[in-house]
Design a protein around this motif. Structure first.
Motif, PDB file in Angstrom:
ATOM      1  N   ARG A 273      36.647  -1.797  26.725  1.00 58.12           N
ATOM      2  CA  ARG A 273      37.855  -0.857  27.309  1.00 58.12           C
ATOM      3  C   ARG A 273      38.983  -1.932  27.137  1.00 58.12           C
ATOM      4  NH1 ARG A 273      35.046  -3.478  30.978  1.00 58.12           N
ATOM      5  NH2 ARG A 273      35.713  -4.335  32.851  1.00 58.12           N
ATOM      6  N   THR A 274      38.854  -3.167  26.974  1.00 61.34           N
ATOM      7  CA  THR A 274      40.108  -4.132  26.788  1.00 61.34           C
ATOM      8  C   THR A 274      40.508  -3.881  25.487  1.00 61.34           C
ATOM      9  OG1 THR A 274      39.246  -5.868  28.195  1.00 61.34           O
ATOM     10  CG2 THR A 274      40.861  -6.403  26.787  1.00 61.34           C
ATOM     11  N   LEU A 275      39.829  -3.829  24.271  1.00 66.75           N
ATOM     12  CA  LEU A 275      40.297  -3.640  22.959  1.00 66.75           C
ATOM     13  C   LEU A 275      40.860  -2.327  23.011  1.00 66.75           C
ATOM     14  CD1 LEU A 275      37.121  -5.142  20.895  1.00 66.75           C
ATOM     15  CD2 LEU A 275      39.269  -6.062  21.138  1.00 66.75           C
ATOM     16  N   ILE A 276      40.311  -1.125  23.553  1.00 71.10           N
ATOM     17  CA  ILE A 276      40.934   0.032  23.573  1.00 71.10           C
ATOM     18  C   ILE A 276      42.297   0.040  24.027  1.00 71.10           C
ATOM     19  CG2 ILE A 276      40.640   2.370  24.669  1.00 71.10           C
ATOM     20  CD1 ILE A 276      37.409   2.194  24.065  1.00 71.10           C
ATOM     21  N   TYR A 277      42.587  -0.657  25.490  1.00 68.92           N
ATOM     22  CA  TYR A 277      43.745  -0.860  25.848  1.00 68.92           C
ATOM     23  C   TYR A 277      44.695  -1.478  25.056  1.00 68.92           C
ATOM     24  CZ  TYR A 277      41.159   0.416  30.147  1.00 68.92           C
ATOM     25  OH  TYR A 277      40.341   0.926  31.353  1.00 68.92           O
ATOM     26  N   LEU A 278      44.225  -2.689  24.466  1.00 71.06           N
ATOM     27  CA  LEU A 278      45.170  -3.380  23.775  1.00 71.06           C
ATOM     28  C   LEU A 278      45.501  -2.520  22.281  1.00 71.06           C
ATOM     29  CD1 LEU A 278      43.329  -6.958  23.596  1.00 71.06           C
ATOM     30  CD2 LEU A 278      45.428  -6.159  24.811  1.00 71.06           C
ATOM     31  N   GLY A 279      44.404  -1.782  21.603  1.00 71.23           N
ATOM     32  CA  GLY A 279      44.807  -1.014  20.469  1.00 71.23           C
ATOM     33  C   GLY A 279      45.682   0.145  20.820  1.00 71.23           C
TER      34      GLY A 279
ATOM     35  N   SER B 101      49.260  -1.084  21.401  1.00 76.33           N
ATOM     36  CA  SER B 101      49.834  -1.676  20.177  1.00 76.33           C
ATOM     37  C   SER B 101      50.447  -0.712  19.300  1.00 76.33           C
ATOM     38  CB  SER B 101      49.001  -2.893  19.566  1.00 76.33           C
ATOM     39  OG  SER B 101      48.647  -3.778  20.530  1.00 76.33           O
ATOM     40  N   VAL B 102      49.505   0.103  19.074  1.00 74.96           N
ATOM     41  CA  VAL B 102      49.775   1.248  17.747  1.00 74.96           C
ATOM     42  C   VAL B 102      50.726   2.450  18.256  1.00 74.96           C
ATOM     43  CG1 VAL B 102      48.801   3.157  16.522  1.00 74.96           C
ATOM     44  CG2 VAL B 102      47.239   1.193  16.704  1.00 74.96           C
ATOM     45  N   ALA B 103      50.668   2.573  19.741  1.00 73.52           N
ATOM     46  CA  ALA B 103      51.677   3.750  20.347  1.00 73.52           C
ATOM     47  C   ALA B 103      53.119   2.889  20.126  1.00 73.52           C
ATOM     48  CB  ALA B 103      51.352   3.822  21.714  1.00 73.52           C
ATOM     49  N   GLU B 104      53.083   1.571  20.616  1.00 73.70           N
ATOM     50  CA  GLU B 104      54.482   0.907  20.589  1.00 73.70           C
ATOM     51  C   GLU B 104      55.075   0.680  19.164  1.00 73.70           C
ATOM     52  OE1 GLU B 104      57.708  -0.497  22.094  1.00 73.70           O
ATOM     53  OE2 GLU B 104      56.060  -0.287  23.520  1.00 73.70           O
ATOM     54  N   PHE B 105      54.232   0.377  18.035  1.00 70.20           N
ATOM     55  CA  PHE B 105      54.692   0.421  16.751  1.00 70.20           C
ATOM     56  C   PHE B 105      55.685   1.450  16.463  1.00 70.20           C
ATOM     57  CE2 PHE B 105      54.371   1.050  12.208  1.00 70.20           C
ATOM     58  CZ  PHE B 105      54.911  -0.098  11.770  1.00 70.20           C
ATOM     59  N   PHE B 106      55.138   2.546  16.745  1.00 68.43           N
ATOM     60  CA  PHE B 106      55.765   3.747  16.190  1.00 68.43           C
ATOM     61  C   PHE B 106      57.066   4.064  17.249  1.00 68.43           C
ATOM     62  CE2 PHE B 106      51.527   4.662  14.307  1.00 68.43           C
ATOM     63  CZ  PHE B 106      51.832   4.766  12.812  1.00 68.43           C
TER      64      PHE B 106
ATOM     65  N   PHE C 125      57.499  -8.071  18.128  1.00 70.13           N
ATOM     66  CA  PHE C 125      56.850  -9.061  18.579  1.00 70.13           C
ATOM     67  C   PHE C 125      57.284  -9.048  20.168  1.00 70.13           C
ATOM     68  CE2 PHE C 125      56.521 -11.062  14.618  1.00 70.13           C
ATOM     69  CZ  PHE C 125      55.032 -11.496  14.450  1.00 70.13           C
ATOM     70  N   LYS C 126      58.347  -8.351  20.590  1.00 67.13           N
ATOM     71  CA  LYS C 126      58.773  -8.295  21.943  1.00 67.13           C
ATOM     72  C   LYS C 126      58.190  -7.134  22.647  1.00 67.13           C
ATOM     73  CE  LYS C 126      62.450  -6.466  24.684  1.00 67.13           C
ATOM     74  NZ  LYS C 126      63.817  -5.705  24.605  1.00 67.13           N
ATOM     75  N   GLN C 127      58.013  -6.046  21.827  1.00 72.09           N
ATOM     76  CA  GLN C 127      57.776  -4.847  22.524  1.00 72.09           C
ATOM     77  C   GLN C 127      56.119  -4.366  22.705  1.00 72.09           C
ATOM     78  OE1 GLN C 127      61.035  -3.933  24.430  1.00 72.09           O
ATOM     79  NE2 GLN C 127      59.458  -2.260  24.221  1.00 72.09           N
ATOM     80  N   ILE C 128      55.372  -5.191  21.528  1.00 73.19           N
ATOM     81  CA  ILE C 128      53.987  -4.890  21.553  1.00 73.19           C
ATOM     82  C   ILE C 128      53.368  -6.016  22.545  1.00 73.19           C
ATOM     83  CG2 ILE C 128      51.864  -5.360  20.341  1.00 73.19           C
ATOM     84  CD1 ILE C 128      53.141  -4.060  17.794  1.00 73.19           C
ATOM     85  N   PRO C 129      53.581  -7.249  22.844  1.00 77.45           N
ATOM     86  CA  PRO C 129      53.163  -7.919  23.953  1.00 77.45           C
ATOM     87  C   PRO C 129      53.712  -7.388  25.237  1.00 77.45           C
ATOM     88  CG  PRO C 129      54.040  -9.524  22.317  1.00 77.45           C
ATOM     89  CD  PRO C 129      54.579  -8.173  21.867  1.00 77.45           C
ATOM     90  N   TYR C 130      54.979  -6.591  25.180  1.00 77.18           N
ATOM     91  CA  TYR C 130      55.320  -6.028  26.501  1.00 77.18           C
ATOM     92  C   TYR C 130      54.371  -4.762  26.805  1.00 77.18           C
ATOM     93  CZ  TYR C 130      58.624  -3.582  29.614  1.00 77.18           C
ATOM     94  OH  TYR C 130      59.520  -3.186  30.667  1.00 77.18           O
ATOM     95  N   ALA C 131      54.117  -3.880  25.841  1.00 76.76           N
ATOM     96  CA  ALA C 131      53.455  -2.919  25.951  1.00 76.76           C
ATOM     97  C   ALA C 131      51.881  -3.290  26.552  1.00 76.76           C
ATOM     98  CB  ALA C 131      53.252  -1.832  24.765  1.00 76.76           C
TER      99      ALA C 131
END
Length: 314
Positions: A117-123, A126-131, A181-187
């Motif tokens: 689940r941690t990898l699922i949350y991180l993934g 991260s992908v949602a924030e990129f777009f 680099f700001k928003q992905i760690p933020y998300a």
């Protein structure tokens, strides 16, 4: 509903209408929360980029702006903040619901999904924030120009038009890599820590207690989880937030992004990268907690379905 043949993995089969509701709830919650903290963001940005604010705390910086430039200065950048996070918030929250579901399906069964689940949350985050950041970056660049360069423009339309005319896509997306680099760690901090805070609470109460929780108790759990997630998001994303503010000032000769970043890092140092962290932690705790509360409330009001849950129960 999608089911795995191996174990009882049951995942909601969201429709386009569901994602439209997720987008609307995320857009409204992000826009309202970010617009509300515009004054805090103005002070934070000035501490980061204006040498005359060196040594100022949040309170002294606020007093300095009001006395020197008037209270209306604290609302500088309100327009691009509201519009930028309207688009970014919708894409981020709807994207997180989508990608979390996709990654749960990839896991294949309930046990594997919970274990990872941690990898699922991180993934998913991260992908949602990129777009979402593709939509946010030009408006964030406009906001920082308005805050850091007095007289740059009168507001959103004139500021965005000037930035596009003078700098084109190069300047509008000059901060795209730093904003990632700001928003992905933020998300990651926002969603992952919030998920685990809820899991920690519910793992320590019985099923009977969980069912009998009052509305005020649920509100307290959601608020507390959001505040902790906000602190995590602020700390994780602070260095890149400082870099983004400095890059979007627009000063200095043209040079490659890598050289520009190296120059800023040498100038700021480690301590400089965390300038303004105090007010930003306060701001981010309010942002994240209010966003989750509003997101849940708006989804409920619109009759939206619940998202995918993969918390470990015991």
């Amino acid at each position: 509903m999608d089911k795995s043949p191996s174990q009882s993995l049951v995942v909601p089969n969201f429709t386009l209408s569901d994602y439209e509701t997720f987008f609307a709830a995320g857009a409204l919650s992000a826009m309202l929360s970010h617009a509300a903290v515009t004054p805090i963001d103005v002070v934070k940005t000035r501490i980061q980029v204006d040498s005359s604010f060196k040594g100022h705390s949040f309170l002294s910086g606020t007093r300095h702006i009001i006395s020197a430039e008037g209270p209306r200065t604290l609302l500088t950048g309100f327009g691009p903040t509201a519009v930028g996070y309207l688009a970014q918030g919708g894409a981020k929250f709807a994207g997180y619901e989508y990608w979390k579901r996709r990654f749960v399906l990839i896991a294949g069964d309930q046990e594997t999904a919970v274990r990872n689940r941690t990898l699922i949350y991180l993934g998913g985050a991260s992908v949602a924030e990129f777009f979402a950041d593709i939509l946010l970056t030009p408006l964030e660049a406009t906001r920082i120009r308005l805050v850091s360069q007095k007289g740059y423009a009168n507001g959103l339309v004139s500021g965005f038009t000037r930035l596009a005319r003078e700098g084109g896509l190069r300047e509008m997306y000059a901060g795209f890599v730093p904003i990632l680099f700001k928003q992905i760690p933020y998300a990651i901090g926002q969603f992952t820590v919030n998920e685990f805070c809820h899991e920690l609470v519910y793992r320590n109460i019985s099923e009977e207690q969980r069912k009998s929780l009052t509305a005020s108790s649920r509100f307290g759990i959601d608020l507390g989880s959001g505040i902790i997630a906000g602190f995590a998001a602020a700390v994780l994303s602070q260095p890149a937030d400082t870099l983004l503010s400095k890059i979007n000032r627009g000063h200095g000769p043209r040079r490659s992004m890598s050289r520009h970043l190296i120059e800023i890092l040498n100038e700021a140092g480690v301590k400089g990268l965390f300038a303004g962290l105090g007010p930003r932690m306060i701001m981010t705790a309010g942002l994240v907690s209010s966003q989750f509360l509003m997101y849940g409330g708006i989804k409920e009001a619109l009759g939206a379905r619940s998202g995918v849950e993969i918390h470990k129960e015991k």
